[in-house]
Scaffold this motif. Structure first.
Motif, PDB file in Angstrom:
ATOM      1  N   THR A 111       0.827  -1.207   0.000  1.00  0.00           N
ATOM      2  CA  THR A 111       0.000   0.000   0.000  1.00  0.00           C
ATOM      3  C   THR A 111       0.861   1.257   0.000  1.00  0.00           C
ATOM      4  O   THR A 111       2.034   1.224   0.365  1.00  0.00           O
ATOM      5  CB  THR A 111      -0.916   0.036   1.236  1.00  0.00           C
ATOM      6  N   PHE A 112       0.242   2.364  -0.418  1.00  0.00           N
ATOM      7  CA  PHE A 112       0.887   3.669  -0.343  1.00  0.00           C
ATOM      8  C   PHE A 112      -0.067   4.665   0.290  1.00  0.00           C
ATOM      9  O   PHE A 112      -1.288   4.493   0.266  1.00  0.00           O
ATOM     10  CB  PHE A 112       1.337   4.172  -1.724  1.00  0.00           C
ATOM     11  N   THR A 113       0.509   5.712   0.889  1.00  0.00           N
ATOM     12  CA  THR A 113      -0.254   6.795   1.492  1.00  0.00           C
ATOM     13  C   THR A 113       0.363   8.114   1.054  1.00  0.00           C
ATOM     14  O   THR A 113       1.585   8.266   1.091  1.00  0.00           O
ATOM     15  CB  THR A 113      -0.218   6.707   3.030  1.00  0.00           C
ATOM     16  N   ILE A 114      -0.471   9.053   0.643  1.00  0.00           N
ATOM     17  CA  ILE A 114       0.009  10.387   0.299  1.00  0.00           C
ATOM     18  C   ILE A 114       0.339  11.100   1.605  1.00  0.00           C
ATOM     19  O   ILE A 114      -0.498  11.193   2.498  1.00  0.00           O
ATOM     20  CB  ILE A 114      -1.035  11.167  -0.512  1.00  0.00           C
ATOM     21  N   THR A 115       1.581  11.579   1.725  1.00  0.00           N
ATOM     22  CA  THR A 115       2.030  12.162   2.991  1.00  0.00           C
ATOM     23  C   THR A 115       2.310  13.651   2.930  1.00  0.00           C
ATOM     24  O   THR A 115       2.379  14.302   3.958  1.00  0.00           O
ATOM     25  CB  THR A 115       3.303  11.450   3.483  1.00  0.00           C
ATOM     26  N   GLY A 116       2.499  14.197   1.771  1.00  0.00           N
ATOM     27  CA  GLY A 116       2.789  15.615   1.676  1.00  0.00           C
ATOM     28  C   GLY A 116       2.855  16.056   0.236  1.00  0.00           C
ATOM     29  O   GLY A 116       2.978  15.241  -0.666  1.00  0.00           O
ATOM     30  N   SER A 117       2.791  17.371   0.043  1.00  0.00           N
ATOM     31  CA  SER A 117       2.755  17.860  -1.320  1.00  0.00           C
ATOM     32  C   SER A 117       2.980  19.354  -1.350  1.00  0.00           C
ATOM     33  O   SER A 117       2.948  20.011  -0.321  1.00  0.00           O
ATOM     34  CB  SER A 117       1.400  17.542  -1.943  1.00  0.00           C
ATOM     35  N   THR A 118       3.203  19.869  -2.569  1.00  0.00           N
ATOM     36  CA  THR A 118       3.359  21.308  -2.752  1.00  0.00           C
ATOM     37  C   THR A 118       2.500  21.760  -3.934  1.00  0.00           C
ATOM     38  O   THR A 118       2.040  20.940  -4.725  1.00  0.00           O
ATOM     39  CB  THR A 118       4.831  21.681  -3.044  1.00  0.00           C
ATOM     40  N   GLY A 119       2.324  23.071  -4.068  1.00  0.00           N
ATOM     41  CA  GLY A 119       1.572  23.634  -5.189  1.00  0.00           C
ATOM     42  C   GLY A 119       0.123  23.185  -5.185  1.00  0.00           C
ATOM     43  O   GLY A 119      -0.533  23.190  -4.144  1.00  0.00           O
ATOM     44  N   ASN A 120      -0.381  22.780  -6.357  1.00  0.00           N
ATOM     45  CA  ASN A 120      -1.773  22.324  -6.465  1.00  0.00           C
ATOM     46  C   ASN A 120      -2.036  21.085  -5.622  1.00  0.00           C
ATOM     47  O   ASN A 120      -3.177  20.759  -5.346  1.00  0.00           O
ATOM     48  CB  ASN A 120      -2.127  22.038  -7.925  1.00  0.00           C
ATOM     49  N   TRP A 121      -0.985  20.357  -5.256  1.00  0.00           N
ATOM     50  CA  TRP A 121      -1.137  19.149  -4.442  1.00  0.00           C
ATOM     51  C   TRP A 121      -1.084  19.447  -2.945  1.00  0.00           C
ATOM     52  O   TRP A 121      -1.143  18.537  -2.135  1.00  0.00           O
ATOM     53  CB  TRP A 121      -0.019  18.153  -4.759  1.00  0.00           C
TER      54      TRP A 121
END
Length: 186
Positions: free
Chosen positions: A143-153
């Protein structure tokens, strides 16, 4: 007067019902009605909002913990393509692949970053396993989990399933696939 109030109530109910059908239709729900138009029921189909394919090369070095891990430290870089990426992007990763933590399996934990051409980033953490084998090809899944982002994300969250295809003798072309959901909380 009562008759006029009843008509407006009926019209309002019709407008609300129409709005619910339109909103439901845009959320991936389809509606089916019988021949008389009186039986409306939702038929839902899950469509992933994340379908990203990564193709990359890796460099594996022995992990310094030969007892607790007995595996490798792995770095990789390459390309990413799929939805919701616009024009694709680059993939980079760091991970540990240990044989000592789960008997008979590779225990793979890592982080990956997808960088779009405009510099915006989507960062994930992942946890995969694969049988320890003498075969040349290894197919980790997890599995994967989104943990952080920049800009539009910047406010993106979500996760899903991840799978990979690794040739233990050729580290120049590794592939992985992310399939799941992303939502924007901002």
């Amino acid at each position: 007067m009562a008759r006029t109030g009843y008509r407006w109530s009926a019209r309002l109910a019709g407008v609300v019902a129409g709005a619910v059908l339109i909103a439901g239709g845009t959320a991936g729900v389809t509606y089916a009605a019988d021949a008389t138009g009186t039986d409306v029921r939702a038929e839902t189909t899950w469509l992933p909002t994340v379908e990203i394919n990564n193709t990359f090369a890796v460099v594996a070095t022995p992990h310094p913990d030969t007892v607790g891990c007995d595996g490798f430290q792995v770095t990789g870089s390459g390309s990413s393509l799929g939805k919701p990426l616009g024009n694709g992007g680059t993939w980079s990763q760091t991970e540990t692949a240990c044989k000592a933590t789960i008997p008979g399996k590779w225990d793979i934990k890592g982080t990956g970053t997808i960088t779009e051409p405009n510099g915006e980033k989507l960062t994930i953490s992942y946890s995969l396993t694969a049988p320890v084998t003498t075969e040349t090809m290894v197919y980790p899944t997890g599995t994967f989990t989104i943990t952080g982002s920049t800009g539009n994300w910047a406010f993106a969250r979500g996760g899903g399933k991840m799978s990979a295809r690794v040739n233990m003798l050729d580290h120049s072309r590794v592939t992985s696939m992310l399939v799941g959901d992303i939502e924007y909380l901002g």
